[in-house]
Enzyme design. Structure first.
Site, mmCIF file in Angstrom:
data_model
loop_
_atom_site.group_PDB
_atom_site.id
_atom_site.type_symbol
_atom_site.label_atom_id
_atom_site.label_comp_id
_atom_site.label_asym_id
_atom_site.label_seq_id
_atom_site.Cartn_x
_atom_site.Cartn_y
_atom_site.Cartn_z
ATOM 1 N N GLY A 1 -13.490 -6.593 -4.956
ATOM 2 C CA GLY A 1 -14.650 -7.310 -4.439
ATOM 3 C C GLY A 1 -14.813 -7.105 -2.949
ATOM 4 O O GLY A 1 -13.836 -6.950 -2.209
ATOM 5 N N LYS B 1 -4.818 1.958 0.176
ATOM 6 C CA LYS B 1 -3.472 2.050 -0.390
ATOM 7 C C LYS B 1 -3.028 3.489 -0.623
ATOM 8 O O LYS B 1 -1.857 3.818 -0.479
ATOM 9 C CB LYS B 1 -3.367 1.223 -1.666
ATOM 10 C CG LYS B 1 -3.953 1.808 -2.938
ATOM 11 C CD LYS B 1 -5.451 1.711 -3.048
ATOM 12 C CE LYS B 1 -5.945 0.313 -3.173
ATOM 13 N NZ LYS B 1 -7.410 0.236 -3.390
ATOM 14 N N LYS C 1 0.124 0.878 -5.065
ATOM 15 C CA LYS C 1 0.360 -0.512 -4.658
ATOM 16 C C LYS C 1 1.811 -0.930 -4.868
ATOM 17 O O LYS C 1 2.420 -1.564 -3.991
ATOM 18 C CB LYS C 1 -0.584 -1.431 -5.430
ATOM 19 C CG LYS C 1 -2.053 -1.190 -5.111
ATOM 20 C CD LYS C 1 -2.970 -1.948 -6.062
ATOM 21 C CE LYS C 1 -4.428 -1.657 -5.781
ATOM 22 N NZ LYS C 1 -5.326 -2.317 -6.770
#
Length: 467
Positions: free
Chosen positions: A330, A125, A225
């Site tokens: 994750g 990002k 983001k």
């Protein structure tokens, strides 16, 4: 519904179908958390992935600093190299997966791949928030795709939702909890009464925060983001440099407790809202683009997003409010988004660039290059103020004084004693109706000199996120 009596229902063969039977050949730079997760999921779910993509997807080359470690992950059937440019430009690679991060070398690798006619998939990002306009322009010039679902909210398909699922809508706002580290910290501060430093220490011990957590706790990651989401929502260029960014490092446990007393919870929110700004008597179309800790009503769905989870809400004029919820971090969660992008790339065979989903949701000729990010002073929200006073009897004086300064006071009360740390004096809590940030800033600056005030005034925004 559509009648075409001469069209055969038999499958038709074509050169494009024949070409597409060859697997999509993937080159990857980096085999850390994201890269290893991507390899595992590709290997485990290869039949399902190929069934959806219409062709296989095969990792053929990996660049890593430690070739021995890379081999322990991908085995001996994948070519290994220490040279990122070899992967980015190799003739046997169809698509580059950039899985390293950062904004320096990654930019060079991605641009080299694009110049070599490779599609690019990345979860980086920061790279796209800082260099996205340049990268997307290069991709258009060379007729390749840049896919980045994993760059925002990881496993939540919010980019695809904005670019495809909500394409009929004029988006009014996008807002959400898009950084798992800070949400974990704020959840600990609320649920266990921890201070910021202690909650951060727990986050680091559990692996939710990096040794240097600056990008997370200062709101920079969330700003990357929300910048990408705003571009997709409003058809504007990527404007990270114009975002207003405030983290949670100065947030006190006292304000978390006082927010609870008022019926709110504090969350670090990314907000992109399109609105009209009354400036010099004229209405100017613009976008609020900001990240800040804010009070959310305790009954609101976002108030119940806890731990490291993420959630994004979108308000469209036709769909109304939609909410997307899922893991914010994750290895395999990110891999899920990376592979979804690879499937999209695999489906592009034989598709001309003008028929593809645009990088930022709008085709270049429809992008609004003039859509401005509104300055901080023009941001229009409700506000929370915590005002330390000398005596509890001065609560009415604070409310009356703020009202006299054109601040639309909605509610004034004293903080409960159980919320106050030992030795602190009385605190007046104020909730306002919506007001320009400039008005509130001027009033708070002047309030600091009021004889009733015994210390610094704390202010936070209040986000209602109406339906």
């Amino acid at each position: 519904m559509y009648r075409d009596p001469v069209q055969s229902l038999e499958p038709q063969s074509s050169p494009a179908v024949a070409v597409a039977t060859r697997p999509l050949r993937v080159g990857m730079i980096g085999i850390g958390t994201v890269g290893a997760g991507t390899f595992r999921v590709l290997a485990r779910n290869q039949a399902e992935i190929a069934g959806r993509a219409g062709r296989g997807i095969k990792l053929v080359m990996v660049c890593a600093r430690s070739l021995a470690r890379a081999m322990s992950v991908v085995g001996t059937d994948v070519a290994l190299t220490n040279d990122p440019m070899q992967v980015a430009t190799h003739p046997d690679v169809d698509v580059l997966v950039e899985a390293v991060g950062g904004t320096g070398p990654a930019r060079e690798w991605v641009l080299a791949a694009i110049r070599a006619g490779k599609h690019v998939v990345t979860a980086n990002k920061a790279l796209l928030a800082v260099h996205g306009n340049e990268i997307f322009a290069a991709a258009r010039q060379h007729g390749v795709a840049v896919a980045y679902e994993g760059a925002v909210a990881v496993s939540i398909p919010i980019v695809k939702a904005l670019r495809e699922g909500l394409t009929a809508n004029r988006i009014e706002w996008v807002a959400g909890i898009i950084n798992g580290t800070t949400n974990f910290i704020l959840s600990k501060m609320r649920d266990e009464g921890l201070g910021f430093a202690e909650a951060l220490s727990q986050a680091q011990a559990l692996g939710y925060a990096e040794a240097d957590p600056t990008f997370d706790i200062e709101g920079i990651d969330a700003a990357h983001k929300i910048t990408l989401l705003a571009a997709n929502a409003f058809g504007m260029p990527v404007r990270f440099a114009d975002a207003q960014v405030e983290g949670i490092t100065r947030l006190q446990g006292l304000d978390v407790a006082c927010a609870e007393q008022l019926g709110y919870r504090i969350k670090l929110l990314g907000v992109a809202r399109r609105r009209k700004d009354a400036a010099a008597g004229a209405e100017v179309d613009g976008v609020e683009l900001r990240v800040q800790p804010a009070l959310v009503p305790a009954t609101h769905l976002l108030a119940h997003v806890n731990g490291s989870m993420n959630a994004v809400m979108v308000k469209g004029d036709a769909a109304g409010v939609t909410m997307f919820y899922g893991a914010g971090a994750g290895s395999e969660q990110t891999a899920s988004a990376v592979i979804a992008d690879l499937v999209d790339v695999a489906r592009l065979e034989g598709t001309r660039a003008p028929q593809r989903v645009p990088h930022l949701g709008f085709h270049p000729q429809a992008m609004n290059e003039q859509l401005a990010v509104l300055p901080r002073a023009a941001v229009h929200t409700r506000h929370y103020l915590r005002v330390p006073v000398h005596t509890a009897q001065q609560v009415e004086a604070v409310g009356a004084w703020l009202a006299a300064q054109q601040v639309p006071v909605q509610r004034v009360e004293l903080a409960c004693e159980k919320a106050l740390p030992a030795g602190s004096g009385p605190q007046v809590l104020v909730l306002t109706d919506a007001a320009p940030q400039a008005t509130v800033d001027l009033a708070v600056h002047a309030l600091a000199a009021h004889p009733a005030v015994a210390g610094p005034v704390v202010t936070l925004r209040v986000e209602v996120l109406e339906g």
